[in-house]
Motif scaffolding. Sequence first.
Motif, PDB file in Angstrom:
ATOM      1  N   PRO A  34     -51.000 -15.256   8.728  1.00  0.00           N
ATOM      2  CA  PRO A  34     -52.001 -14.459   8.146  1.00  0.00           C
ATOM      3  C   PRO A  34     -53.161 -13.841   8.994  1.00  0.00           C
ATOM      4  O   PRO A  34     -53.819 -14.454   9.656  1.00  0.00           O
ATOM      5  CB  PRO A  34     -52.530 -15.142   6.762  1.00  0.00           C
TER       6      PRO A  34
ATOM      7  N   TYR B 225     -48.675 -22.712   7.655  1.00  0.00           N
ATOM      8  CA  TYR B 225     -48.363 -21.272   7.109  1.00  0.00           C
ATOM      9  C   TYR B 225     -49.545 -20.504   7.696  1.00  0.00           C
ATOM     10  O   TYR B 225     -49.287 -19.427   8.189  1.00  0.00           O
ATOM     11  CB  TYR B 225     -48.658 -21.365   5.516  1.00  0.00           C
TER      12      TYR B 225
ATOM     13  N   LEU C 209     -48.493  -6.924   8.531  1.00  0.00           N
ATOM     14  CA  LEU C 209     -47.375  -8.013   8.289  1.00  0.00           C
ATOM     15  C   LEU C 209     -47.308  -8.400   6.942  1.00  0.00           C
ATOM     16  O   LEU C 209     -46.689  -9.407   6.640  1.00  0.00           O
ATOM     17  CB  LEU C 209     -47.043  -8.685   9.341  1.00  0.00           C
ATOM     18  N   GLU C 210     -48.205  -8.184   6.276  1.00  0.00           N
ATOM     19  CA  GLU C 210     -48.668  -8.667   4.941  1.00  0.00           C
ATOM     20  C   GLU C 210     -47.063  -9.023   3.981  1.00  0.00           C
ATOM     21  O   GLU C 210     -46.342  -7.983   3.950  1.00  0.00           O
ATOM     22  CB  GLU C 210     -49.440  -8.122   4.252  1.00  0.00           C
ATOM     23  N   TYR C 211     -46.868 -10.132   3.936  1.00  0.00           N
ATOM     24  CA  TYR C 211     -45.573 -10.654   3.166  1.00  0.00           C
ATOM     25  C   TYR C 211     -45.784 -11.721   2.119  1.00  0.00           C
ATOM     26  O   TYR C 211     -46.866 -12.481   2.157  1.00  0.00           O
ATOM     27  CB  TYR C 211     -44.403 -10.975   4.157  1.00  0.00           C
ATOM     28  N   ARG C 212     -44.859 -11.860   1.269  1.00  0.00           N
ATOM     29  CA  ARG C 212     -45.142 -12.893   0.331  1.00  0.00           C
ATOM     30  C   ARG C 212     -43.776 -14.042   0.328  1.00  0.00           C
ATOM     31  O   ARG C 212     -42.636 -13.467   0.440  1.00  0.00           O
ATOM     32  CB  ARG C 212     -45.078 -12.279  -1.113  1.00  0.00           C
ATOM     33  N   ILE C 213     -44.063 -15.305   0.524  1.00  0.00           N
ATOM     34  CA  ILE C 213     -42.915 -16.162   0.502  1.00  0.00           C
ATOM     35  C   ILE C 213     -43.153 -17.004  -0.625  1.00  0.00           C
ATOM     36  O   ILE C 213     -44.412 -17.185  -1.262  1.00  0.00           O
ATOM     37  CB  ILE C 213     -42.737 -16.827   1.813  1.00  0.00           C
ATOM     38  N   GLY C 214     -42.375 -18.089  -0.951  1.00  0.00           N
ATOM     39  CA  GLY C 214     -42.538 -18.965  -1.783  1.00  0.00           C
ATOM     40  C   GLY C 214     -41.225 -19.896  -1.743  1.00  0.00           C
ATOM     41  O   GLY C 214     -40.144 -19.792  -1.085  1.00  0.00           O
ATOM     42  N   GLY C 215     -41.375 -20.679  -2.884  1.00  0.00           N
ATOM     43  CA  GLY C 215     -40.191 -21.715  -3.053  1.00  0.00           C
ATOM     44  C   GLY C 215     -38.851 -21.162  -3.967  1.00  0.00           C
ATOM     45  O   GLY C 215     -37.582 -21.652  -3.910  1.00  0.00           O
TER      46      GLY C 215
ATOM     47  N   THR D 262     -51.012  -8.195  -0.028  1.00  0.00           N
ATOM     48  CA  THR D 262     -51.863  -9.264   0.947  1.00  0.00           C
ATOM     49  C   THR D 262     -50.857 -10.225   1.311  1.00  0.00           C
ATOM     50  O   THR D 262     -49.522 -10.103   1.005  1.00  0.00           O
ATOM     51  CB  THR D 262     -52.982  -9.732   0.382  1.00  0.00           C
ATOM     52  N   TYR D 263     -51.467 -11.244   2.091  1.00  0.00           N
ATOM     53  CA  TYR D 263     -50.480 -12.452   2.389  1.00  0.00           C
ATOM     54  C   TYR D 263     -50.350 -13.219   1.211  1.00  0.00           C
ATOM     55  O   TYR D 263     -51.298 -13.159   0.431  1.00  0.00           O
ATOM     56  CB  TYR D 263     -51.085 -13.250   3.497  1.00  0.00           C
ATOM     57  N   GLY D 264     -49.166 -13.710   0.929  1.00  0.00           N
ATOM     58  CA  GLY D 264     -48.822 -14.512  -0.670  1.00  0.00           C
ATOM     59  C   GLY D 264     -48.101 -15.624  -0.165  1.00  0.00           C
ATOM     60  O   GLY D 264     -47.161 -15.651   0.540  1.00  0.00           O
ATOM     61  N   PHE D 265     -48.420 -16.628  -0.892  1.00  0.00           N
ATOM     62  CA  PHE D 265     -47.543 -17.882  -0.847  1.00  0.00           C
ATOM     63  C   PHE D 265     -47.474 -18.551  -2.216  1.00  0.00           C
ATOM     64  O   PHE D 265     -48.451 -18.840  -2.955  1.00  0.00           O
ATOM     65  CB  PHE D 265     -48.224 -18.830   0.024  1.00  0.00           C
ATOM     66  N   HIS D 266     -46.286 -18.377  -2.712  1.00  0.00           N
ATOM     67  CA  HIS D 266     -46.038 -18.845  -4.329  1.00  0.00           C
ATOM     68  C   HIS D 266     -45.445 -20.125  -3.938  1.00  0.00           C
ATOM     69  O   HIS D 266     -44.165 -20.398  -3.391  1.00  0.00           O
ATOM     70  CB  HIS D 266     -44.818 -17.930  -4.721  1.00  0.00           C
TER      71      HIS D 266
ATOM     72  N   VAL E 293     -55.200 -14.061   1.573  1.00  0.00           N
ATOM     73  CA  VAL E 293     -54.213 -14.831   1.163  1.00  0.00           C
ATOM     74  C   VAL E 293     -54.275 -15.278  -0.185  1.00  0.00           C
ATOM     75  O   VAL E 293     -55.145 -15.754  -0.691  1.00  0.00           O
ATOM     76  CB  VAL E 293     -54.092 -16.058   1.874  1.00  0.00           C
TER      77      VAL E 293
ATOM     78  N   LEU F  36     -40.160 -27.477   0.055  1.00  0.00           N
ATOM     79  CA  LEU F  36     -40.861 -26.029  -0.121  1.00  0.00           C
ATOM     80  C   LEU F  36     -40.828 -25.656   1.351  1.00  0.00           C
ATOM     81  O   LEU F  36     -40.846 -24.513   1.642  1.00  0.00           O
ATOM     82  CB  LEU F  36     -42.312 -26.277  -0.662  1.00  0.00           C
TER      83      LEU F  36
END
Lengths: 349, 617
Positions: free
Chosen positions: B461, B311, B466-472, A71-75, A54, B334
Motif C-alpha cells: 500500500p 501485507y 495499484l489500489e486493490y482489494r484482497i481477502g480470504g 483504496t487498498y483493502g484487506f477483507h 487501507v 488467510l
Amino acid sequence: MTPTAPPTARPAPTRQDFASDQEVRWCPGCGDYSILAQMQKIMPDLGIARENIVFVSGIGCSSRFPYYMNTYGFHTIHGRATAIATGIKCAHPELSVWVMTGDGDGLSIGGNHMLHILRRNVDVKIVLFNNRIYGLTKGQLSPTSELGKITKSTPVGSIEHPINPVSFAIAAEATFVARAIDSETAHMQEVLKRAAMHKGVAFVEILQNCNIFNDGAWDSLKDREVKSDRLVNLQSRKPLVFGKNRDKGIRLNGYKLEVASLGSGVSESDLLVYDETETDSSLAFLLSREGRPDFPVPIGVFRDVVAPTYDELLSKQIAQAQAKKGPGSLKDLIYSGMRWTVKANGTSV
Amino acid sequence: MATKSQAANNNKPVEIVDRVTIRFAGDSGDGIQISGNQFTMATAFAGNDLGTMPDYPAEIRAPAGSLPGVSNFQISFSESDIHTPGDAPDVLVAMNPAALKVNLRDLGPGGTIIVNSDSFATANLKKAGYEANPLEDGSLEAYRLIPIAITQLNAKALEESPLSKKERDRCKNFYALGVIYWLYDRPLQTTLDFIAEKFAKSPETVAANQTALKSGYNFADTTEIFTSHFRVRQAQLPPGEYRNITGSESLVLGLVAASQLAETPLFYGSYPITPASEMLHELAYLKNFGVRTFQAEDEIAAVCATIGASYAGSLAVTGTSGPGAALKSEAVGLAVMAELPLVVVNVQRAGPSTGMPTKTEQADLLQAAVGRNGECPVVVLAPATPADCFSMAIEACRLAVKYMTPVYLMTDGYLANGSEPWRLPDLASLKKIPVSHAADAKSFEPYQRDPKTLARPWVVPGAPGLEYRIGGLEKAEVTGDVSYDPVNHERMVHLRAEKIRRVAQDIPPTEVFGETSGQLLLVSWGSTFGAVHSAVERVRAKGKKVSSVHLRHISPFPADLGQILKSFETVLVPELNLGQLRLLLRGEYGLPVVGLNKVQGRPFTIGEVQQKIEELI
Ligand SMILES: Cc1ncc(C[n+]2csc(CCOP(=O)(O)OP(=O)(O)O)c2C)c(N)n1
Ligand code: SF4
Ligand SMILES: [Mg+2]
C-alpha cells in the motif's frame, strides 16, 4: 515507498474516485449503504491520497465494506481485523488505516483484540456497525442484543446482558470515542471526519439498521417526532441541552446524571458542561451508560484526548537505537560473544 | 596467571580419551546452567567439538532439594566431529540427593558419580525420597563414587572473604566446577573472565567466586582421590572463526541476516511461550537493525499482526510453540489465500495441550503440513542442528518471499536450547534475497502469476494506481476478484498446490550418507539428525552397509527423494512422535516405511537408533 502529501499534479479526488468498480451487495435498505456513502463523501476532504489509505475488515455483512472502496483493502478473518491493522500500521506508519467491523466481529470473536488495540492507542480508525444482530449468519444473538431478545438462536429470549460498545471503548481508555446513527448522515460525516483527524486510536460506533434480521432496532431514536427528545448531541465545552425546543438539559446530581427542564428556576449554567478533551474518562463513561427510557441517548464525540500512539513510540525506539548504536551491522552481530579461531593446521586459539 | 599455576601444578599423569560426556545436576537454584555454560565455553576454547543439552524444570522455583526441582546440563566433547550431547553420561556431577536420584538411571555402567557429600544430610535425603544414605548403603557399588565435601571445602577456602556465610556458600558451584576443570584439563581463564564481568559491581563477590573456582581446581590436583586426569585432544574442525551457539540464538541471527539480505525490515509478532520466548527477547534488543517486535495479546493476534506487516511490505515472522501454533492455523489459511509471505517458527515441545512445556518432541509436523481447514498447502522446513537454524531461517524467508507463501520452520526445545560450535559464515557468501514490489499500474493484476514460481506480485500500500482489494474469499484467477465459480475454485486449489510443489525446484539435490542403494536407508528430519547420523556412522564403522538421508525440506519433499527411497529395500524413519513423517512419506510415495518412535520428551540416544539399525540388517 514513503507516501507524500497528495500530489498537486493530480486533480483533487471526488467522491466517485473512492467508489470501487464492485457491485454493492448488501440487502436493499440496509443501513450499511449510508455508512458507505458518508465515508466516500468525506474521503476527498481528508487530503490523504487514495493509495495511502487501507480499509481492513473481519467477517460479517459490515466487513464487506473494503471491497466497495477504491483504496487498498484487506477483507480478513472473523474478529481479527484490529490485529491485522495493528501490524499494518506498525510496519508502515505513514498509511491511514481503517477497520470496519460489526458488533459480533468486533466485540464477540474479536473482543480481545479490540480491547488491546484501544488500550495501546494504535493510530487506527475503527468503525463498528452495531445492528445488534449477526447479519451475515442470518440472525443470531449478538453481544449487543438486548436481554430477552428473541432471535434464531434464542427462541425464548436472550438471557445475556448486552455490552455497550461506547462504554467498552471508554473503559479501555480509547483516546477517541464517538457514536453516530446511520440515518443522521450529516452528523455521521462530521464524526467520521473528526475520527480521521484524531491522532491515535479512534472508535466510532454507528447505530445501524439491519432491515432483514433486526429491523427497527434503533427506531426509537429515529422517529422525526420524538428524536430530539431521545438524542443529545454532545458539544464539547457547551452545556448539555436537548429537546425539540431545546428546553431540557442534563445535570449532575452527586454522581448521578439527571434530566432537568430549563426555565422554572433552572438555567443553562446549572447544566453539565461536557468536555471531550478531559483525560479522566469517568464522566464520559457515566454518560455512555445512559439507556433509561426518560433519558436521551448521547451521540457525537465522547472523548478526544491526546496521547502518544503505539506505532509512533515503536518507531521512536527504533530511531533512538539507531541514533545511539548506529544502524545494525550484521557482521558485528554475528562476530560477537566469545569466539575462537581454528587454524588451518587444526590448532585453536 | 591461573593458567601458569595450573601448568605448574599439573604433576599427575594425563590420560588421553577421545570423547567425554558429563552431566551437571542440582537444584534449579544451584547455578547448574551457569556451570554448564561455563564448562562449555572452556571446552570450546580447548578446541574440542561439542554438543550440549540443558534440561530444566517448568517450575521457576520448585522447592529446594525436591525431585521436580532438579536442573540438568549435559555436555559431550570430543576430538572428532560429533553431532549430539552424548547418550549416557560418563560422569554425573550431583550437587544433592535429588539430583542423584533423578539422573542415576541415565548413567552408564561403571560411570563416575561426583557428589557434594555435605548435601546428603537427613533432611535432603528425605526430600529426595531416600530411606538410607546411598553414599553409605552400598547401593552405588556398580559405579565409581567420588564423594567430596564441597560445602565444607568451599567454606574453608573462603574463610577470609568479607562476604556473609550465605553468600560464600553460593560460590560452591564454582568450587565444584574447578574440580571438574582439573579432571578434564580445561583452562580456567574464560570462567575467571566471566566471573569478573558478571559480578563487576562487587569486587568481593568476584574474588570469592574466583577463589572458589581455583581452590576446587587445586584441591583436585592435590587430593589423593584423583590419581590422574583426562585430556580430550583438539578436534580437527574446519579452519575458521567459531562461537558456541544455541538454536534460539542462531535462528534469530538468521532472521536478521535474511532481513538484510532482502533489504526489507523484519517484523516479529509473538506471544510468550516456552521454549520460543527467547527469540522474542533477543529480537527486542535488535532495534537498531530496524527490527520491529510486537508482543501481542495472544498467538492469534501475533500471527495476524504479522500478516498485516507482510501485507504492508515487511519481512514478517511469527514464532511460537505447539499450543500457539494451533491458535495460528486459521490465520495461516488467510495468508495462503491472500498469498502473502509469512514465516511461522514452531519450537515444538511435548504435547498435546500444555503437555511438558520444557521437554522436546516432534509431534507438530502434521499440524504444520496439513492442519488447517480447506486444501491449504504451505512450505515446511526443519533445521538439523542448533547452528543450522541460522541457514534455515534464511531459507525460510527466501522461500516465503520468492513464492509468496507461508513457510513453517519446525525446530524444537532440544534445538532451541542445545548448543554447538558454529563456524561463522563469510557474510559475502550469503546470497541476496531478491524482493520486488509491483509498481506498474498499467500491467498490474493482483493474481497475475510468475510463470516459473506461480507467485503473485507483492504490492505494498502506498503505490499509486495499484489500489486493490484482497481477502480470504476465493479469488478469480488473475484479477483476484471474489469468485464463487466452481471451476475457478478448483483451478485455484490446484494452482496453490502446484505453487508449493514448485518449491522443489529450489531444493538442492538430496545428499545420501553412505551408498545410494542397498538394504537399509534411514530418513530423519529436524533435531534427530545428530543421533541418527552418529548411529549410522557407528554401524558403518563396523563395516556394515547402511545409509541415511536427512530432510530439511518436508513440504514439498525434494524432487529426487522418491527415487532414493525406491533404491533401498527398507526405509526406517526415526522420529520423536508416533510416525508423522512416516505417514507423509507413505502417502506421497506409497512405499512401506518402518518407524522408530519415541515420545518421552527426550531426544534419541545414538544407542537407541543404532540398536534399531542392527535389528534391521
Ligand atoms: C472463525 C469463524 N467463526 C464463525 C464465522 C461465521 N460468521 C461470519 S460473520 C459472523 C457474525 C457477524 O456478525 P457481525 O459482526 O455483527 O456482522 P454483521 O453481519 O451483523 O454486519 C459469524 C458468526 C466465521 N466466518 N469465522
Ligand atoms: S443481513 Fe442485515 S446487515 Fe446484512 S446486508 Fe442484509 S440488511 Fe444489511
Ligand atoms: Mg451485527
